[in-house]
Structure formats: C-alpha cells, structure tokens
Design a protein around this motif. Structure first.
Motif, PDB file in Angstrom:
ATOM      1  N   THR A 137       0.825  -1.207   0.000  1.00 37.70           N
ATOM      2  CA  THR A 137       0.000   0.000   0.000  1.00 37.70           C
ATOM      3  C   THR A 137       0.862   1.261   0.000  1.00 37.70           C
ATOM      4  O   THR A 137       0.586   2.215  -0.731  1.00 37.70           O
ATOM      5  N   LEU A 181       2.329   1.801  -3.398  1.00 41.19           N
ATOM      6  CA  LEU A 181       1.328   2.313  -4.330  1.00 41.19           C
ATOM      7  C   LEU A 181       1.079   3.803  -4.096  1.00 41.19           C
ATOM      8  O   LEU A 181       0.926   4.579  -5.051  1.00 41.19           O
ATOM      9  N   ASN A 203      -5.456   1.890  -0.068  1.00 43.52           N
ATOM     10  CA  ASN A 203      -5.573   0.471   0.261  1.00 43.52           C
ATOM     11  C   ASN A 203      -6.769  -0.142  -0.457  1.00 43.52           C
ATOM     12  O   ASN A 203      -6.699  -1.279  -0.948  1.00 43.52           O
ATOM     13  N   LYS A 216      -5.844  -0.562  -4.070  1.00 36.06           N
ATOM     14  CA  LYS A 216      -4.976  -1.738  -4.222  1.00 36.06           C
ATOM     15  C   LYS A 216      -5.792  -3.027  -4.256  1.00 36.06           C
ATOM     16  O   LYS A 216      -5.573  -3.903  -5.099  1.00 36.06           O
ATOM     17  N   CYS A 245      -5.472  -4.084  -8.232  1.00 37.61           N
ATOM     18  CA  CYS A 245      -4.187  -4.759  -8.450  1.00 37.61           C
ATOM     19  C   CYS A 245      -4.366  -6.255  -8.685  1.00 37.61           C
ATOM     20  O   CYS A 245      -5.324  -6.878  -8.204  1.00 37.61           O
ATOM     21  N   GLU A 252       0.835   0.143 -12.468  1.00 42.90           N
ATOM     22  CA  GLU A 252       0.770  -0.007 -11.007  1.00 42.90           C
ATOM     23  C   GLU A 252      -0.066  -1.217 -10.616  1.00 42.90           C
ATOM     24  O   GLU A 252       0.143  -1.794  -9.541  1.00 42.90           O
ATOM     25  N   ILE A 268       2.986  -3.474  -8.362  1.00 43.11           N
ATOM     26  CA  ILE A 268       2.943  -3.448  -6.894  1.00 43.11           C
ATOM     27  C   ILE A 268       2.928  -4.870  -6.313  1.00 43.11           C
ATOM     28  O   ILE A 268       3.805  -5.227  -5.512  1.00 43.11           O
TER      29      ILE A 268
END
Length: 449
Positions: A193, A196, A215, A218, A222, A280, A284
């Motif tokens: 997190t 990111l 968060n 993500k 992700c 991203e 990540i």
C-alpha cells in the motif's frame, strides 16, 4: 472446569477477526467480526474512532492511524487495550471474559518480553478463565484447508502466510512448527500500500495521506501478472488505452460516495476525479515475487518456499511439496495462485508432485481453523488457566506453549522416528516416481453451518 465459550481472536496487525466458539454442540460464529486494529483520527469529521467504531466514520479522507503493531510486533499496548475493550464489549462480542476461555494469535518469532505482557493482559487485565496463544499457521492443521483430499490433514505441510507486515513460510510436522526452517519475506500488505501511494503521488495525485483510499484501490485494482514483461510492454506502447488500464473513481465523501472502478461506458459527473491505474496494477504485487525491485536483498516468494523445504528432512520433502497452503489477505490478489504455481513448478524436484491448497477466503482461514481447534476435545489440555498463572506466572505459558526460542533442527534419530512411525504406518513411504499431472489445484470448500 473448562468454560463452554471460547473467544477467538485472530489478532492481526491490520484487522482483528473475532468470534465465539461454543463447543461441538454450540452455534459457532462461522463468519468473524472484522475489526480494524487501530485507533483512527478523521480530519474530516474531527472524531477519533477506536477499532470497531470506524464503520461510523463518514469521511475517510486523510485518516491518521495509530497502530498497536509496529514492524510486525505488538508494541503499543495502550492502543491495543482500547481496541480490545471494544471487541469484548456489548457492541461486538458481548462476552464475560471471566467466564470464558481465549484463543489468541501472536506474531511469528514473538519476543519473550512481549509474550509476558500478553499473559499479564489476559489474566490480570481481563481475568480470562484460561487461554491459548499460538501463531496463525499453528491452527491450520485443525481446519479444513488441507482436508479436501481425505478425512485428516497431512502430517507434513507448508503454510504460506502473507499478511499485513510480512510474508512467512511455515513448515509443520505433526502439528508442530519447525522453527528452524521458517522463512520470512519482508513484504506484506502495508509495504504494498505504501509503495502504491508513492507511485501514484509521483505520477498523478498526491495521495500520501490517503492510506484508506489507496488500500481500497490496491484491493480492487491490483493483480499478480503471469506475463510480467508482456504486460509491461503493453502499458509502455500505449499508456492510456490498453487492456490493462483501469480508471479508479476517487470517493466523494461530501455526498457519501465511495471509491470504485469505473465500469465500461459509465458516465462521469463534473465533480468525479479519476485515478488511472496502469502498470501499477501489477508492478505493486510483483514485489512479493521480486522484492529486489525496491532494493530488498531477499529472494522472491517461490525461492523462499524452496529454501525452507530444503532445510527439512530429505525423506519428508516430497510431502511438503505436495501440501502447500495459502492464508493471509495478500494471497487474495487475482493471479497470485497461478503465478506462485508456475514459479514453484520450475523449482520442484522432478521426483515430487506439487500441490497447492487455497481457501475461498484466505483472510479468515486462520480464524476458521482456530474455531475448529477450540472445538477439538483435546483443546483443554493446551490452555493455561488463571490459577496456574497466579501460581507460577508466565512460566506456565512457557511450559505449555512451545516457542521458537527452544526449537532446533531434528537429529537423525528424530528424523528416523518421524519417517518410520508417523508416515509409513499411516500413509506408506512417499513415492518418488514422477506422475502426471505434477500440479493440481485444490480449493478448500466453504464452511457450512
């Protein structure tokens, strides 16, 4: 006499999974109550929320977190007590601690001084009748993650626990953690997190204070790529319009509108702000498999698993390769299982099969296994009572709960005993003959009431 109610507290660094086990004949809390393990200050409504109270918050922008855990260890006991008080109150569990037993999880390689404070809080502050303290992986053999192939779990297994602070690879033989072979990867949900936040703040919007929002971005955007360099080239060749890019619509808390991924052909209003999630999305989570991308001098997850198994008795390694389980919230990324399977398959010796077990919800798998452990008829033999603690103090816990401090690699005699008595009687000698397919997919079924 052992109490009928056992409080289950999977005390994670990010969230607490809490519930009640009421014995084999009782009605257990199959779905835990998820409580943020933090004291949160909201700048928007200028209010402080303790743990479970965060759901009352209406403005999640620029939240300030006070976390009891730091670098994987419980260090802020005042904050932890404030969160626990809410968990045990009538607003969450509504439990009488003096008439209940407690099963609580602790970090791997927990320090002895911190363990002593656990004992003090449990027996002196909350006055529980009895309690058991263990790591999340120690409860997994009692659950259903590994029981899809037979009535009982295997004697030898590996648990990959990827949580908030770290990722651990934990080998277990006959319900006992083999601490000498446990490996830690310094990558967890918190690091991902934060990484990111830095990337997005450098490329688009300044999101360094928006931990809650990033968060959520993500978790919703992700994924783990199984074709990393191909996906990277796709984003490089056409940054704004490709099959990978997603538009994350930032929340608008003034009208109680939360963040979301923009749907195809969805019309945006004039006040909507959009975050373009490009590479991203997969760079990540890639840190779990390539921590050296940010300068961490550690091997990736697959190599860490292979290194852990290589430290175990040679005669048992085939069983460990055939019984690998996934728990922890960071294993929920789409593509995580496929990427790990692909990389582990190339590292698995040809004479062994590779089999990976995954849960429908890896985040609460340890909680569900703890429920099964608390309902086991032998559970009362694993607890320390308040009377024992008042008599000899924390020495009672040190004798009852096997810790990593006193563990060592097994000698030849112990290896021979494990191999001959435990394995050959029940399962027969592990076959070294190659079989096809070498990898199988196992998903643990959901719990039924």
């Amino acid at each position: 006499m052992q109490p009928q109610t056992t409080v289950i507290l999977d005390n994670g660094a990010s969230s607490i999974k809490a519930g009640l086990a009421r014995g084999p004949e009782g009605d257990d809390d199959d779905q835990p109550k998820l409580v943020p393990n933090a004291i949160v200050r909201s700048k928007g409504d200028k209010t402080t929320y303790f743990g479970h109270q965060l759901e009352r918050c209406r403005d999640y922008s620029a939240l300030h977190y006070r976390l009891p855990f730091e670098k994987g260890y419980l260090v802020d006991w005042d904050a932890q007590k404030a969160v626990w008080d809410g968990v045990f109150s009538s607003e969450v569990l509504n439990v009488d601690t003096a008439e209940s037993s407690l099963l609580i999880t602790e970090p791997y390689f927990n320090l002895p001084n911190i363990q002593d404070v656990y004992d003090q809080f449990v027996f002196e502050e909350y006055e529980f009748h009895s309690y058991h303290r263990c790591t999340p992986a120690a409860t997994i053999p009692f659950g259903r993650l590994f029981q899809t192939g037979g009535p009982s779990p295997p004697e030898c297994l590996v648990v990959i626990d990827s949580g908030f602070s770290f990722t651990h690879v934990v080998p277990i033989i006959n319900n006992q953690i083999q601490w000498y072979a446990v490996k830690r990867l310094d990558v967890g949900g918190k690091l991902l997190t934060n990484q990111l936040k830095e990337l997005v703040s450098y490329r688009q919007w300044n999101m360094m204070d928006e931990t809650y929002i990033m968060n959520h971005a993500k978790e919703t955007c992700c994924y783990v790529s199984t074709r990393f360099f191909e996906d990277l080239e796709t984003c490089r060749s056409n940054p704004k319009k490709n099959s990978i890019v997603r538009e994350y619509v930032l929340p608008n808390f003034s009208i109680n509108k939360h963040g979301r991924v923009r749907l195809p052909n969805e019309e945006l209003t004039a006040t909507d702000q959009v975050l373009h999630m490009e590479n991203e999305r997969f760079t990540i989570p890639e840190l779990l498999f390539r921590p050296d991308d940010i300068g961490l001098e550690q091997s990736g997850l697959a190599a860490t698993v292979a290194a852990s198994i290589s430290l175990l008795p040679h005669d048992l390694r085939g069983m460990f390769w055939a019984n690998i389980g996934l728990i922890g919230g960071s294993t929920n990324f789409p593509g995580f299982y496929e990427r790990l399977s692909s990389e582990l398959l190339s590292l698995t010796p040809v004479e062994y099969d590779l089999q990976i077990y995954r849960s429908e919800d890896a985040m609460i798998e340890a909680y569900r296994s703890a429920i099964a452990f608390a309902n086991d008829p032998a559970f009362p033999t694993h607890v320390v009572t308040r009377e024992e603690y008042l008599e000899v103090g924390s020495n009672a816990s040190r004798r009852k709960f096997p810790g990593w401090q006193s563990s060592s690699a097994p000698g030849d005699a112990e290896i021979s005993k494990i191999t001959q008595e435990s394995l050959m009687e029940d399962r027969g000698q592990p076959s070294r003959k190659p079989t096809r397919p070498r990898m199988r997919t196992i998903t643990a079924p959901g719990r039924r009431r």
